[in-house]
Design an enzyme around this catalytic site. Structure first.
Site, PDB file in Angstrom:
ATOM      1  N   SER A 165       0.830  -1.214   0.000  1.00  0.00           N
ATOM      2  CA  SER A 165       0.000   0.000   0.000  1.00  0.00           C
ATOM      3  C   SER A 165       0.867   1.268   0.000  1.00  0.00           C
ATOM      4  O   SER A 165       0.483   2.273  -0.614  1.00  0.00           O
ATOM      5  CB  SER A 165      -0.995   0.005   1.172  1.00  0.00           C
ATOM      6  OG  SER A 165      -0.335   0.155   2.403  1.00  0.00           O
ATOM      7  N   ASN A 166       2.017   1.212   0.650  1.00  0.00           N
ATOM      8  CA  ASN A 166       2.915   2.375   0.570  1.00  0.00           C
ATOM      9  C   ASN A 166       3.491   2.535  -0.828  1.00  0.00           C
ATOM     10  O   ASN A 166       3.620   3.650  -1.333  1.00  0.00           O
ATOM     11  CB  ASN A 166       4.048   2.237   1.593  1.00  0.00           C
ATOM     12  CG  ASN A 166       3.641   2.755   2.955  1.00  0.00           C
ATOM     13  OD1 ASN A 166       3.508   3.959   3.152  1.00  0.00           O
ATOM     14  ND2 ASN A 166       3.397   1.840   3.878  1.00  0.00           N
ATOM     15  N   ARG A 196      12.663  -7.945   4.779  1.00  0.00           N
ATOM     16  CA  ARG A 196      13.901  -8.704   4.895  1.00  0.00           C
ATOM     17  C   ARG A 196      15.035  -7.783   5.319  1.00  0.00           C
ATOM     18  O   ARG A 196      15.184  -6.686   4.782  1.00  0.00           O
ATOM     19  CB  ARG A 196      14.224  -9.289   3.522  1.00  0.00           C
ATOM     20  CG  ARG A 196      14.832 -10.638   3.592  1.00  0.00           C
ATOM     21  CD  ARG A 196      15.100 -11.209   2.239  1.00  0.00           C
ATOM     22  NE  ARG A 196      16.341 -11.953   2.304  1.00  0.00           N
ATOM     23  CZ  ARG A 196      16.447 -13.138   2.867  1.00  0.00           C
ATOM     24  NH1 ARG A 196      15.392 -13.732   3.364  1.00  0.00           N
ATOM     25  NH2 ARG A 196      17.613 -13.756   2.922  1.00  0.00           N
ATOM     26  N   ASN A 228      13.951   3.886   3.997  1.00  0.00           N
ATOM     27  CA  ASN A 228      12.927   2.978   4.541  1.00  0.00           C
ATOM     28  C   ASN A 228      11.879   3.775   5.305  1.00  0.00           C
ATOM     29  O   ASN A 228      12.153   4.848   5.829  1.00  0.00           O
ATOM     30  CB  ASN A 228      13.594   1.984   5.508  1.00  0.00           C
ATOM     31  CG  ASN A 228      12.609   0.984   6.073  1.00  0.00           C
ATOM     32  OD1 ASN A 228      11.754   0.456   5.352  1.00  0.00           O
ATOM     33  ND2 ASN A 228      12.695   0.704   7.364  1.00  0.00           N
ATOM     34  N   HIS A 284       9.423   3.240   8.591  1.00  0.00           N
ATOM     35  CA  HIS A 284       9.237   2.374   9.767  1.00  0.00           C
ATOM     36  C   HIS A 284       8.044   2.918  10.556  1.00  0.00           C
ATOM     37  O   HIS A 284       8.010   4.118  10.856  1.00  0.00           O
ATOM     38  CB  HIS A 284      10.512   2.396  10.608  1.00  0.00           C
ATOM     39  CG  HIS A 284      10.427   1.536  11.822  1.00  0.00           C
ATOM     40  ND1 HIS A 284      10.363   0.163  11.748  1.00  0.00           N
ATOM     41  CD2 HIS A 284      10.378   1.844  13.144  1.00  0.00           C
ATOM     42  CE1 HIS A 284      10.289  -0.336  12.972  1.00  0.00           C
ATOM     43  NE2 HIS A 284      10.295   0.665  13.830  1.00  0.00           N
TER      44      HIS A 284
HETATM   45  C1  GAR Z   1       3.839  -0.610   6.673  1.00  0.00           C
HETATM   46  O1  GAR Z   1       3.159  -0.277   7.867  1.00  0.00           O
HETATM   47  C2  GAR Z   1       5.317  -0.306   6.795  1.00  0.00           C
HETATM   48  O2  GAR Z   1       5.611   0.871   7.485  1.00  0.00           O
HETATM   49  C3  GAR Z   1       5.774  -1.499   7.586  1.00  0.00           C
HETATM   50  O3  GAR Z   1       5.078  -2.587   7.024  1.00  0.00           O
HETATM   51  C4  GAR Z   1       3.839  -2.144   6.489  1.00  0.00           C
HETATM   52  C5  GAR Z   1       3.785  -2.524   5.036  1.00  0.00           C
HETATM   53  O4  GAR Z   1       2.534  -2.245   4.484  1.00  0.00           O
HETATM   54  N1  GAR Z   1       7.193  -1.683   7.518  1.00  0.00           N
HETATM   55  C6  GAR Z   1       7.901  -2.254   8.482  1.00  0.00           C
HETATM   56  O5  GAR Z   1       7.410  -2.680   9.518  1.00  0.00           O
HETATM   57  C7  GAR Z   1       9.389  -2.348   8.216  1.00  0.00           C
HETATM   58  N2  GAR Z   1      10.069  -2.824   9.360  1.00  0.00           N
HETATM   59  P1  GAR Z   1       2.363  -2.053   2.907  1.00  0.00           P
HETATM   60  O6  GAR Z   1       2.991  -3.286   2.250  1.00  0.00           O
HETATM   61  O7  GAR Z   1       0.880  -2.025   2.699  1.00  0.00           O
HETATM   62  O8  GAR Z   1       3.064  -0.775   2.514  1.00  0.00           O
END
Ligand code: GAR
Length: 191
Positions: free
Chosen positions: A13-14, A92, A108, A110
């Protein structure tokens, strides 16, 4: 125009928020995605990227050592010209080899303040600790896990959240605006 590669592991989604802004929003004329890469062939976000007309690739990491896998990814990436690698839900941990190779070029998002919580399950952490607010962090990636230089942070108000789903929903709403905005600032400052 800055060329980016987006790394995902699942929903994406991001990634979609970034692709939308590249196509018709605040990143239009500033950034273009040349590839969406996943370490999971079944990642839902790959289809989404294809719907946007973006090239996709995946390499399964199953059973591979971290460095061995990352070397394969580096070989794949050598076929593309790009300026930044944008991690968007890439789950990963990157090996030292990879981080050194693209030093200063990996960004990234977070879903917590990286000073307070690193690694997975950041929204669960905020929910379990009954936090009234949490912070989304966009940062450069270094050899550690969520220890790289912070680029920007945005507060998410969690008051009145009764479920983990609500926490995630509010957080993701912020992420989807904040990540493209922060990328815009980084890329504009660069040119
Ligand atoms: C998001 O909340 C992102 O910030 C997080 O995983 C989710 C991915 O959602 N990332 C982490 O936790 C990295 N350590 P998405 O695939 O819908 O963007």
């Amino acid at each position: 125009m800055t060329k980016i590669v987006i790394f995902i592991s699942g929903r994406g989604s991001n990634m979609e928020a970034i692709l939308k802004e590249c196509k018709n929003g605040i990143l239009k004329g500033i950034a273009e995605s040349v590839l969406v890469f996943s370490d999971k062939k079944e990642a839902k976000g790959l289809q989404t990227a294809e719907n946007y007309g973006i090239e996709t690739a995946s390499i399964s990491s199953k059973g591979k050592k971290r460095q061995e896998f990352d070397k394969e990814v580096i070989t794949l990436l050598s076929n593309y010209k790009f300026d930044y690698i944008i991690l968007a839900g890439y789950m990963r941990i990157l090996s030292d080899i990879f981080v050194k190779k693209y030093s200063g070029k990996i960004i990234n998002i977070h879903p917590a303040d990286t000073n307070l919580h690193q690694g997975l399950h950041a929204y669960e952490w905020a929910f379990k600790n009954k936090m009234q607010e949490t912070k989304i962090t966009v940062h450069y990636v270094n050899e550690g896990v969520d220890t790289g230089k912070i680029i920007a942070q945005k507060t998410v108000n969690l008051q009145g959240c009764n479920t983990l789903e609500e926490v995630e929903k509010r957080g993701l709403n912020v992420e989807h605006k904040f990540y493209p905005e922060t990328l815009k600032d980084v890329l504009e400052a660069r040119s």
